[in-house]
Design an enzyme around this catalytic site. Structure first.
Site, PDB file in Angstrom:
ATOM      1  N   ARG A   1       9.290   6.269  -3.500  1.00 54.43           N
ATOM      2  CA  ARG A   1       9.759   5.696  -3.236  1.00 54.43           C
ATOM      3  C   ARG A   1      11.344   6.499  -3.319  1.00 54.43           C
ATOM      4  O   ARG A   1      12.387   6.076  -3.319  1.00 54.43           O
ATOM      5  CB  ARG A   1       9.975   4.210  -2.624  1.00 54.43           C
ATOM      6  CG  ARG A   1       8.882   3.954  -1.497  1.00 54.43           C
ATOM      7  CD  ARG A   1       9.484   4.001  -0.878  1.00 54.43           C
ATOM      8  NE  ARG A   1       8.381   3.478  -0.164  1.00 54.43           N
ATOM      9  CZ  ARG A   1       8.098   2.388   0.756  1.00 54.43           C
ATOM     10  NH1 ARG A   1       9.392   1.333   1.222  1.00 54.43           N
ATOM     11  NH2 ARG A   1       7.229   2.007   1.668  1.00 54.43           N
TER      12      ARG A   1
ATOM     13  N   ARG B   1      16.449   4.328   1.422  1.00 51.97           N
ATOM     14  CA  ARG B   1      17.110   3.462   1.778  1.00 51.97           C
ATOM     15  C   ARG B   1      18.431   2.863   0.958  1.00 51.97           C
ATOM     16  O   ARG B   1      19.960   2.697   1.217  1.00 51.97           O
ATOM     17  CB  ARG B   1      16.413   2.523   2.202  1.00 51.97           C
ATOM     18  CG  ARG B   1      16.674   2.209   3.659  1.00 51.97           C
ATOM     19  CD  ARG B   1      15.596   0.803   4.245  1.00 51.97           C
ATOM     20  NE  ARG B   1      15.025   0.919   3.279  1.00 51.97           N
ATOM     21  CZ  ARG B   1      13.694   0.045   3.742  1.00 51.97           C
ATOM     22  NH1 ARG B   1      13.877  -0.931   4.440  1.00 51.97           N
ATOM     23  NH2 ARG B   1      12.872  -0.539   3.273  1.00 51.97           N
TER      24      ARG B   1
ATOM     25  N   ARG C   1      19.667   8.513   8.375  1.00 52.22           N
ATOM     26  CA  ARG C   1      18.702   7.703   8.949  1.00 52.22           C
ATOM     27  C   ARG C   1      19.843   6.706  10.484  1.00 52.22           C
ATOM     28  O   ARG C   1      18.666   7.041  11.032  1.00 52.22           O
ATOM     29  CB  ARG C   1      18.354   7.047   7.740  1.00 52.22           C
ATOM     30  CG  ARG C   1      17.370   5.432   8.588  1.00 52.22           C
ATOM     31  CD  ARG C   1      15.817   6.204   8.691  1.00 52.22           C
ATOM     32  NE  ARG C   1      15.666   4.229   8.587  1.00 52.22           N
ATOM     33  CZ  ARG C   1      14.898   3.537  10.135  1.00 52.22           C
ATOM     34  NH1 ARG C   1      16.249   3.956  10.989  1.00 52.22           N
ATOM     35  NH2 ARG C   1      15.480   2.612  10.473  1.00 52.22           N
TER      36      ARG C   1
ATOM     37  N   ASP D   1       5.765   8.445   5.637  1.00 50.65           N
ATOM     38  CA  ASP D   1       4.626   7.412   5.401  1.00 50.65           C
ATOM     39  C   ASP D   1       2.707   7.283   5.131  1.00 50.65           C
ATOM     40  O   ASP D   1       2.463   7.884   6.419  1.00 50.65           O
ATOM     41  CB  ASP D   1       5.271   6.276   6.310  1.00 50.65           C
ATOM     42  CG  ASP D   1       4.941   5.175   5.443  1.00 50.65           C
ATOM     43  OD1 ASP D   1       6.146   4.314   5.090  1.00 50.65           O
ATOM     44  OD2 ASP D   1       4.276   4.399   6.253  1.00 50.65           O
TER      45      ASP D   1
ATOM     46  N   TYR E   1      -3.843  -2.297   7.085  1.00 50.87           N
ATOM     47  CA  TYR E   1      -2.341  -2.465   7.451  1.00 50.87           C
ATOM     48  C   TYR E   1      -3.624  -2.556   8.847  1.00 50.87           C
ATOM     49  O   TYR E   1      -2.231  -3.045  10.112  1.00 50.87           O
ATOM     50  CB  TYR E   1      -2.262  -0.886   7.642  1.00 50.87           C
ATOM     51  CG  TYR E   1      -0.943  -1.175   6.281  1.00 50.87           C
ATOM     52  CD1 TYR E   1       0.064  -2.394   7.035  1.00 50.87           C
ATOM     53  CD2 TYR E   1      -1.356  -1.339   4.895  1.00 50.87           C
ATOM     54  CE1 TYR E   1       0.671  -2.476   5.941  1.00 50.87           C
ATOM     55  CE2 TYR E   1       0.104  -0.752   4.740  1.00 50.87           C
ATOM     56  CZ  TYR E   1       1.341  -1.988   4.234  1.00 50.87           C
ATOM     57  OH  TYR E   1       2.303  -1.891   3.627  1.00 50.87           O
TER      58      TYR E   1
HETATM   59  O1  CP3 Z   1       8.118   7.898  -2.312  1.00 45.69           O
HETATM   60  C1  CP3 Z   1       8.298   8.945  -1.673  1.00 45.69           C
HETATM   61  O2  CP3 Z   1      10.345   8.840  -1.866  1.00 45.69           O
HETATM   62  C2  CP3 Z   1       8.235   9.396   0.190  1.00 45.69           C
HETATM   63  C3  CP3 Z   1       7.966   8.737   1.141  1.00 45.69           C
HETATM   64  C4  CP3 Z   1       7.445   7.619   1.357  1.00 45.69           C
HETATM   65  C5  CP3 Z   1       7.200   6.213   1.774  1.00 45.69           C
HETATM   66  N1  CP3 Z   1       6.581   5.378   2.367  1.00 45.69           N
HETATM   67  C6  CP3 Z   1       8.613   6.081   2.487  1.00 45.69           C
HETATM   68  C7  CP3 Z   1       9.256   4.729   3.821  1.00 45.69           C
HETATM   69  C8  CP3 Z   1       6.036   7.282   0.643  1.00 45.69           C
HETATM   70  C9  CP3 Z   1       5.297   7.415  -0.522  1.00 45.69           C
HETATM   71  C10 CP3 Z   1       5.412   5.693   1.205  1.00 45.69           C
HETATM   72  C11 CP3 Z   1       3.953   4.898   0.906  1.00 45.69           C
HETATM   73  C12 CP3 Z   1       3.613   3.912   1.292  1.00 45.69           C
HETATM   74  N2  CP3 Z   1       4.788   3.216   2.697  1.00 45.69           N
HETATM   75  C13 CP3 Z   1       2.985   2.974   1.557  1.00 45.69           C
HETATM   76  C14 CP3 Z   1       2.876   3.417  -0.078  1.00 45.69           C
HETATM   77  C15 CP3 Z   1       3.021   3.009  -1.816  1.00 45.69           C
HETATM   78  C16 CP3 Z   1       3.360   1.548  -1.592  1.00 45.69           C
HETATM   79  O3  CP3 Z   1       5.014   1.261  -1.393  1.00 45.69           O
HETATM   80  O4  CP3 Z   1       2.768   0.503  -1.490  1.00 45.69           O
HETATM   81  C17 CP3 Z   1       3.611   1.665   1.724  1.00 45.69           C
HETATM   82  C18 CP3 Z   1       2.391   0.149   1.942  1.00 45.69           C
HETATM   83  C19 CP3 Z   1       3.824   2.192   2.962  1.00 45.69           C
HETATM   84  C20 CP3 Z   1       4.196   1.215   4.108  1.00 45.69           C
HETATM   85  C21 CP3 Z   1       5.095   0.709   5.099  1.00 45.69           C
HETATM   86  N3  CP3 Z   1       6.360   1.648   5.214  1.00 45.69           N
HETATM   87  C22 CP3 Z   1       6.008   0.181   4.547  1.00 45.69           C
HETATM   88  C23 CP3 Z   1       5.244  -1.360   4.326  1.00 45.69           C
HETATM   89  C24 CP3 Z   1       7.063   0.431   5.181  1.00 45.69           C
HETATM   90  C25 CP3 Z   1       8.375  -1.550   5.180  1.00 45.69           C
HETATM   91  C26 CP3 Z   1       8.775  -1.864   4.448  1.00 45.69           C
HETATM   92  C27 CP3 Z   1       9.927  -0.986   3.968  1.00 45.69           C
HETATM   93  O5  CP3 Z   1      10.303  -0.867   2.665  1.00 45.69           O
HETATM   94  O6  CP3 Z   1      10.975  -1.268   4.360  1.00 45.69           O
HETATM   95  C28 CP3 Z   1       7.435   1.504   5.626  1.00 45.69           C
HETATM   96  C29 CP3 Z   1       8.832   2.196   5.874  1.00 45.69           C
HETATM   97  C30 CP3 Z   1       9.374   2.780   4.977  1.00 45.69           C
HETATM   98  N4  CP3 Z   1       8.612   3.985   4.375  1.00 45.69           N
HETATM   99  C31 CP3 Z   1      10.687   2.930   4.382  1.00 45.69           C
HETATM  100  C32 CP3 Z   1      10.541   4.174   3.620  1.00 45.69           C
HETATM  101  C33 CP3 Z   1      12.074   5.697   3.378  1.00 45.69           C
HETATM  102  C34 CP3 Z   1      11.716   2.444   4.984  1.00 45.69           C
HETATM  103  C35 CP3 Z   1      11.838   2.928   6.079  1.00 45.69           C
HETATM  104  C36 CP3 Z   1      13.875   2.929   6.921  1.00 45.69           C
HETATM  105  O7  CP3 Z   1      14.225   4.009   6.239  1.00 45.69           O
HETATM  106  O8  CP3 Z   1      14.278   1.612   7.637  1.00 45.69           O
END
Ligand code: CP3
Length: 367
Positions: A50, A54, A63, A99, A176
């Protein structure tokens, strides 16, 4: 389908097979890819899960004009966010901004991200829901916007910085889909697994049939490494992992083209490490709950598999002295073994001060 190979029959070949994809020399010999292959490096490579998100003002600015999913589907913006975070932090690899859940959307499960609530999916409805999923090859083809974003990212990155492609693992994606979003106990998932085992296996086969071409197309677009996120697999017992997950993960990894290291990441996996390693990945990603030195010993010696991790992401909220000491503790646990890639044990918290993340990179680089 083979169940539990004891070594990594497919991936072991990769180290021997060399640069079969003809990658530019600077990238093939980058600190990051050398460490993935278990080769010695002159400094420990680092990237952060990540790393674009944000906690960064630049990300919040881009965003602000669109939804998260629209950002993922806009190759120019996804590439810009990816490259900006990599350059600003000075990390050794970029991970494509995307994602894991978009693969479920492509399989026909409507997806939305609600502010505060996280992801929402139309929950998969039993065996009939599995049968109603879209064709895997069609689903993989519909994810072409990710491949386009990778192409643009690779063109914009310095030549010695690899781009990591990724996907969710079959178990984590199935969870999921069945829960319809995030969960703590995965009660619906576990009930599905035990009560409908045939449909469970059909579901994971369908996911693997989507993810294998999806990952290989990411490689064709320029990804030099792949990470499989099995974020919640650590909630399973060894017996359930062996029966319900391992054959599918092994099958997925065995289909990845030669010449590309595969990182398999999960949290809470201290009790599963040998089983995860037997799935054929080149690198195992650890969370902060396990001692990196102990985990590495249990995986059978430094030459056998590389290790990624495992600083607690909460350490980025600590004063710099504590952060620095904790980073050194991870380096000490790795003890200079070839094949260590520094990372957090899970993603960067959105509350993180980006300057602290940049400081961490300097510390690991020896600055
Ligand atoms: O790592 C990186 O920089 C690459 C981008 C990336 C995102 N999600 C961006 C994201 C990666 C590799 C993921 C993987 C991901 N997504 C996982 C596996 C990694 C982990 O955290 O265990 C999972 C479980 C998800 C599913 C997911 N996406 C959830 C549960 C959420 C909501 C929780 C949260 O942090 O908001 C997301 C949203 C998400 N994915 C955001 C980002 C930058 C936030 C979205 C926003 O801008 O509002």
């Amino acid at each position: 389908m083979s169940t539990a190979p004891s070594a990594r029959p497919h991936r072991l070949g990769i180290r021997a097979s060399g640069n079969v994809l003809g990658q530019p020399e600077a990238r093939w010999n980058s600190h990051f890819l050398r460490a993935c292959r278990g080769e010695p490096t002159t400094r420990t490579p680092i990237w952060l899960m990540r790393q674009a998100g944000r906690y960064m003002q630049h990300y919040r600015g881009i965003r602000a004009g669109s939804s998260f999913l629209d950002l993922c589907k806009n190759p120019d913006q996804a590439a810009e966010v990816t490259v900006y975070a990599r350059d600003w932090l000075g990390v050794d690899a970029a991970i494509i901004f995307s994602d894991i859940l978009i693969a479920l959307e492509a399989l026909g499960l409507p997806l939305e991200f609600t502010a505060g609530d996280g992801p929402r999916l139309a929950p998969l409805d039993g065996p009939a829901g599995v049968a109603a999923l879209r064709d895997p090859l069609q689903a993989a083809a519909d994810l072409g916007y990710v491949h386009e974003a990778i192409r643009r990212t690779v063109a914009a990155l310095p030549p010695d910085i690899p781009c990591i492609g990724f996907c969710g693992a079959p178990f984590t994606l199935a969870a999921y889909a069945i829960e319809g979003g995030s969960s703590r106990q995965f009660a619906r998932t576990r009930a599905f697994m035990y009560r409908e085992p045939a449909a469970w296996h059909r579901l994971l086969e369908r996911l693997v049939a989507t993810l294998a071409p999806y990952l290989n197309q990411q490689v064709a677009a320029g990804a030099a490494c792949l990470q499989i996120f099995d974020s919640w697999v650590g909630t399973l017992t060894r017996a359930d992992f062996s029966e319900f997950v391992q054959p599918h993960l092994t099958h997925l990894i065995s289909q990845i083209v030669d010449g590309v290291p595969v990182i398999l990441f999960g949290t809470g996996t201290g009790h599963l490490l040998d089983l995860l390693a037997a799935c054929g990945a080149d690198v195992i990603g650890l969370d902060a709950a396990v001692d990196l030195d102990v985990a590495w010993r249990s995986l059978g010696g430094p030459q056998r598999i590389s290790i990624q991790g495992n600083l607690d992401p909460a350490m980025l909220l600590a004063p710099t002295e504590r952060l620095t000491a904790a980073a050194h503790a991870v380096l000490t646990a790795a003890a200079g073994r070839p094949g260590h890639i520094f990372n957090l044990g899970h993603g960067v918290f959105k509350e993180t001060d980006p300057e602290q993340a940049r400081r961490l990179v300097e510390v690991v680089h020896g600055g």
